[in-house]
Write a protein that holds these residues in place. Structure first.
Motif, short mmCIF file in Angstrom:
data_model
loop_
_atom_site.label_atom_id
_atom_site.label_comp_id
_atom_site.label_asym_id
_atom_site.label_seq_id
_atom_site.Cartn_x
_atom_site.Cartn_y
_atom_site.Cartn_z
N ASP A 182 32.13 -51.45 57.78
CA ASP A 182 33.00 -50.85 56.76
C ASP A 182 34.08 -51.86 56.40
N PHE A 183 34.04 -52.37 55.16
CA PHE A 183 34.96 -53.41 54.73
C PHE A 183 36.11 -52.87 53.87
N SER A 184 36.36 -51.56 53.96
CA SER A 184 37.35 -50.95 53.07
C SER A 184 38.77 -51.41 53.35
N ARG A 185 39.00 -52.06 54.50
CA ARG A 185 40.35 -52.56 54.83
C ARG A 185 40.47 -54.06 54.58
N SER A 186 39.56 -54.62 53.82
CA SER A 186 39.59 -56.06 53.54
C SER A 186 40.74 -56.41 52.61
N ILE A 187 41.43 -57.51 52.93
CA ILE A 187 42.60 -57.94 52.18
C ILE A 187 42.45 -59.42 51.83
N LEU A 188 42.87 -59.78 50.64
CA LEU A 188 42.87 -61.19 50.25
C LEU A 188 44.06 -61.91 50.85
N ARG A 189 43.86 -63.16 51.19
CA ARG A 189 44.95 -63.93 51.79
C ARG A 189 46.09 -64.13 50.80
N LYS A 190 45.77 -64.25 49.53
CA LYS A 190 46.83 -64.46 48.55
C LYS A 190 47.80 -63.28 48.52
N ASP A 191 47.30 -62.08 48.84
CA ASP A 191 48.19 -60.92 48.87
C ASP A 191 49.11 -60.96 50.09
N LEU A 192 48.62 -61.49 51.20
CA LEU A 192 49.47 -61.67 52.37
C LEU A 192 50.47 -62.81 52.15
N GLU A 193 50.08 -63.83 51.42
CA GLU A 193 51.03 -64.88 51.06
C GLU A 193 52.14 -64.31 50.18
N ALA A 194 51.76 -63.40 49.25
CA ALA A 194 52.76 -62.75 48.40
C ALA A 194 53.69 -61.88 49.24
N GLU A 195 53.13 -61.18 50.24
CA GLU A 195 53.97 -60.36 51.12
C GLU A 195 54.95 -61.24 51.90
N THR A 196 54.49 -62.39 52.34
CA THR A 196 55.37 -63.31 53.08
C THR A 196 56.54 -63.76 52.21
N ARG A 197 56.23 -64.12 50.96
CA ARG A 197 57.31 -64.54 50.05
C ARG A 197 58.28 -63.40 49.80
N ALA A 198 57.75 -62.18 49.63
CA ALA A 198 58.62 -61.02 49.40
C ALA A 198 59.48 -60.73 50.62
N LEU A 199 58.89 -60.90 51.82
CA LEU A 199 59.64 -60.64 53.05
C LEU A 199 60.77 -61.65 53.24
N PHE A 200 60.50 -62.93 52.99
CA PHE A 200 61.54 -63.95 53.11
C PHE A 200 62.63 -63.73 52.06
N ALA A 201 62.22 -63.40 50.82
CA ALA A 201 63.21 -63.17 49.76
C ALA A 201 64.11 -61.99 50.11
N ALA A 202 63.51 -60.92 50.64
CA ALA A 202 64.30 -59.73 51.00
C ALA A 202 65.25 -60.05 52.15
N GLN A 203 64.80 -60.82 53.14
CA GLN A 203 65.66 -61.15 54.28
C GLN A 203 66.82 -62.04 53.86
N ARG A 204 66.56 -62.98 52.95
CA ARG A 204 67.66 -63.82 52.47
C ARG A 204 68.66 -62.98 51.69
N ARG A 205 68.17 -62.03 50.89
CA ARG A 205 69.05 -61.15 50.11
C ARG A 205 69.88 -60.27 51.01
N LEU A 206 69.30 -59.89 52.16
CA LEU A 206 70.00 -59.00 53.10
C LEU A 206 70.84 -59.76 54.12
N GLY A 207 70.90 -61.09 53.98
CA GLY A 207 71.81 -61.88 54.81
C GLY A 207 71.24 -62.40 56.10
N ASN A 208 69.94 -62.42 56.24
CA ASN A 208 69.33 -62.96 57.47
C ASN A 208 69.38 -64.49 57.42
N ALA A 209 70.19 -65.09 58.27
CA ALA A 209 70.39 -66.54 58.24
C ALA A 209 69.15 -67.30 58.70
N HIS A 210 68.24 -66.66 59.38
CA HIS A 210 67.05 -67.34 59.89
C HIS A 210 65.95 -67.47 58.83
N ALA A 211 66.08 -66.74 57.73
CA ALA A 211 65.03 -66.75 56.71
C ALA A 211 65.24 -67.92 55.76
#
Length: 716
Positions: A182-211
């Protein structure tokens, strides 16, 4: 008196006989057979090399993941997200990585939380293929995984990230990873790369100095890096006519034109005045704008040549004139038309202006999969920038996904043959005109045979031949059964032809019905589904569920085409081994026959009901397909000779014939099979090889002649 050795080889046996023949009378001197184990598993008949390759691939994936995660732990420790880089540094009790990936979009994460979230993304980093064949439209009907990815992409548009979708969307409740086909949970890597960029952007906006941007760049480089696919150009065999040239791409311009001309020169027209060939002027008319269209049908030839209504193509049913002239499946000018469409008319003229340029471009697009390698190869051709850009755009869009496989000759040989073929010469005549031997085959050595089943069979055949020759001497003739399907009478061949024509007519009728019901032309997969749907009276025979006609064109994968007898075990991909069923029934049946499934998971009454449904399908013609549905002696059928075995046998005996032909060189000198290279003195004496060093008068042969003998021979 003529001495003849006869050989009949298979993937696990070889039969032989030696006889002397004189004026039609024969004496059998000896006969026997040699049995050996084929390199396959006993039960599933899976090639053992396939299992080794599978296990080797799994070990490689695990090793590379371990190396990737070790590198990331070092990175996190260097940026003070983790206290150390030990193997268990990311296993922090009480931290749920899924929840942290979602929470990180709205609140600042602590250093350990940030490391756990990023580590989880890197560990399950999604699917990405570098192959040109997987580019373009992701929701392919021929791939369950890519189809599932397409559906996931549609859902993802409603969420901020992959993690947020998998955690909060009810469709993924209870399970976030694939399992059991069952491959219904298959995800493209580009979508995880987009999530990574969104996560770093959100952490920088929220003041996380490590991001930091540095950490983001280093993390992406380590977490999402993928090695390019290897080129296969070096694995292409050499041309039989031009030994220094490798065989060209099957989609190459010169090879496609060569195939078309060869076919046209064999085509015959039936008129009131009798049978006639196409003249050079007619051939020139057909090929004048080659590559403008992918498909060249008999109907288009009739239109171009302005043939009279009563004129027929010999051997072609009038109802089959919509078929391609050359290709049994596919199109005569598939590659040329695709290349021409990608670069435009001006670019196409540029490619044809330099001899061999279009062929070389097709070879690069065929034998290379990685986009970077393709670009490098095309740049070496010094193409105009606009042409290079157009080709790379085609690579990115998946336009060249059909570019696969090699022809049987090189582009240089194909170009050399084109003038003669264009004048109406047959293939053999065109070869003779320029000094080619049309029956020539490239020399193949045992170590060059990559198919392990064929290589094992070939080595055992050579052992047997060597033993026979050692005992009976070199025969005057060697007869080898080539395992071809040529032993059919004219009546049997005519019956096969009539069956093919009947099948084509049936498909045309079903295609017209499909258009009438669904108001559009079907794809090949949709037409297959419709034929099965009609045969099964619109129901899934496994579950007795009704299948609406709209499900045949739906993209939700609710209905699937299943092999009644599992393909992995029986190797049968024909129409009579296919059924249309619900996705749920297909997943439950798995790799079992219907009888095995019903026997294990159902009551006896349900099997009887299933039998009644099968017998009640009046549209199901012939007893063989019903036999597939209701077969109970699966183990017996699995032991029979499968099509793959026949293919391996054909290949092995063709190579054997080429090797044994070396025993009878053109100068009439006879040679004995011997092992090439160094042999122990004991083996040389046992095999009588020392005698090979002397000619008939007892004089020692020159060293180069002795080495030539070794080169002919293959050993145990």
């Amino acid at each position: 008196m003529t001495r003849i050795l006869g050989l009949d080889g298979g993937i696990a046996s070889i039969g032989w006989a030696v006889l002397d023949v004189d004026d039609g009378n024969g004496t059998i001197l000896g006969a026997g057979s040699w049995m050996f184990d084929a390199p396959e598993t006993d039960k599933e008949r899976t090639p053992t090399n396939a299992l080794r390759r599978l296990h080797r691939g799994q070990r490689r994936v695990i090793r590379r993941r371990r190396q990737r995660m070790a590198g990331l732990r070092q990175l996190f420790a260097a940026h003070h997200l983790l206290a150390d880089e030990g193997r268990d540094a990311l296993r922090i009790s009480g931290l749920d990585p899924w929840a942290l990936r979602v929470a990180g979009l709205d609140r600042a994460l602590t250093p350990p939380e940030f490391a756990v979230a990023l580590g989880h993304i890197a560990r399950h980093r999604g699917f990405r293929s570098n192959s040109k064949r997987d580019r373009g439209n992701a929701a392919s009907e021929t791939s369950k995984m890519l189809s599932a990815i397409g559906q996931s992409e549609e859902r993802l548009a409603r969420w901020r990230s992959v993690a947020e979708m998998l955690v909060n969307d009810p469709a993924y409740a209870g399970r976030r990873h694939n399992r059991d086909g069952d491959f219904s949970r298959s995800i493209l890597r580009k979508d995880l790369e987009a999530e990574t960029r969104a996560l770093f952007a959100a952490q920088r906006r929220l003041g996380n100095a490590h991001a930091s941007a540095v950490l983001e760049s280093d993390f992406a480089a380590r977490a999402f890096a993928q090695r390019p696919l290897q080129d296969s150009e070096h694995m292409v065999q050499f041309c039989p006519f031009e030994p220094a040239e490798r065989r060209t791409a099957r989609r190459g311009y010169s090879f496609e034109l060569f195939r078309l001309l060869s076919r046209l020169n064999n085509l015959r027209l039936l008129t009131a005045g009798g049978e006639q060939r196409l003249d050079p002027a007619q051939v020139a008319t057909i090929t004048r704008d080659f590559g403008k269209q992918k498909k060249i049908t008999y109907k288009s030839l009739r239109r171009l040549l302005e043939l009279a209504p009563g004129t027929r193509f010999d051997g072609i049913d009038p109802d089959a004139e919509g078929n391609d002239v050359v290709a049994r499946s596919g199109n005569a000018a598939e590659g040329s038309a695709t290349l021409r469409g990608a670069v435009g008319e001006a670019g196409w003229r540029t490619l044809l202006a330099t001899q061999g340029l279009a062929d070389r471009a097709a070879e690069i697009l065929t034998f290379r999969d990685d986009a970077g390698s393709i670009r490098k190869g095309l740049e070496a051709l010094e193409l105009e920038p606009v042409v290079l850009g157009a080709l790379m755009a085609g690579v990115d869009s998946g336009a060249f996904a059909s570019f696969a496989g090699a022809g049987h000759i090189s582009a240089k040989a194909a170009r050399a043959l084109l003038p003669g073929l264009a004048r109406g010469l047959g293939y053999a005549e065109a070869c003779a005109e320029i000094g080619y031997d049309h029956a020539a085959r490239p020399e193949v050595k045992l170590e060059d045979v990559r198919n392990p089943v064929a290589r094992k069979a070939l080595s055992e055949m050579l052992k047997q031949v060597r033993a026979v020759i050692r005992h009976y001497g070199l025969p005057d003739l060697i007869h080898i059964e080539l395992a071809r399907d040529v032993g059919k009478s004219a009546e049997e061949r005519d019956e096969i032809t009539r069956g093919i024509e009947k099948r084509n007519k049936e498909k045309d009728r079903r295609r017209a019905e499909f258009v009438e019901k669904l108001e559009r032309e079907p794809t090949e997969v949709e037409l297959l589904r419709y034929e099965l749907w009609k045969e099964q009276i619109g129901r899934c025979l496994y579950s007795d569920d009704s299948i609406p006609v709209t499900a045949l064109i739906a993209t939700d994968n609710s209905v699937q085409v299943d092999h009644i007898l599992p393909w992995s075990r029986f190797g049968d991909d024909s129409f009579i081994n296919k059924t249309l069923c619900s996705a749920r029934a297909n997943q439950q049946k798995k790799g079992r026959t219907p009888f095995e499934w019903f026997q294990a998971d159902h009551d006896p009454a349900e099997w009887e009901a299933f039998k009644a449904r099968v017998e009640g399908c009046k549209e199901m013609r012939g007893r063989k397909k019903r036999g597939h549905y209701l077969r109970q002696n699966a183990a017996e059928v699995e032991e029979r000779f499968r099509s793959r075995n026949l293919g391996d046998t054909r290949y092995a005996v063709r190579v054997l014939a080429g090797l044994l032909a070396g025993l009878y060189p053109a100068d009439g000198t006879r040679h004995v099979l011997a092992r090439p290279g160094a042999l122990t003195a004991k083996l040389r004496r046992a095999w009588g090889l020392d005698d090979l060093k002397k000619d008939a008068d007892g004089k020692r042969l020159a060293d180069d002649r002795h080495h030539a003998l070794d080169a002919i021979v293959i050993a145990a």
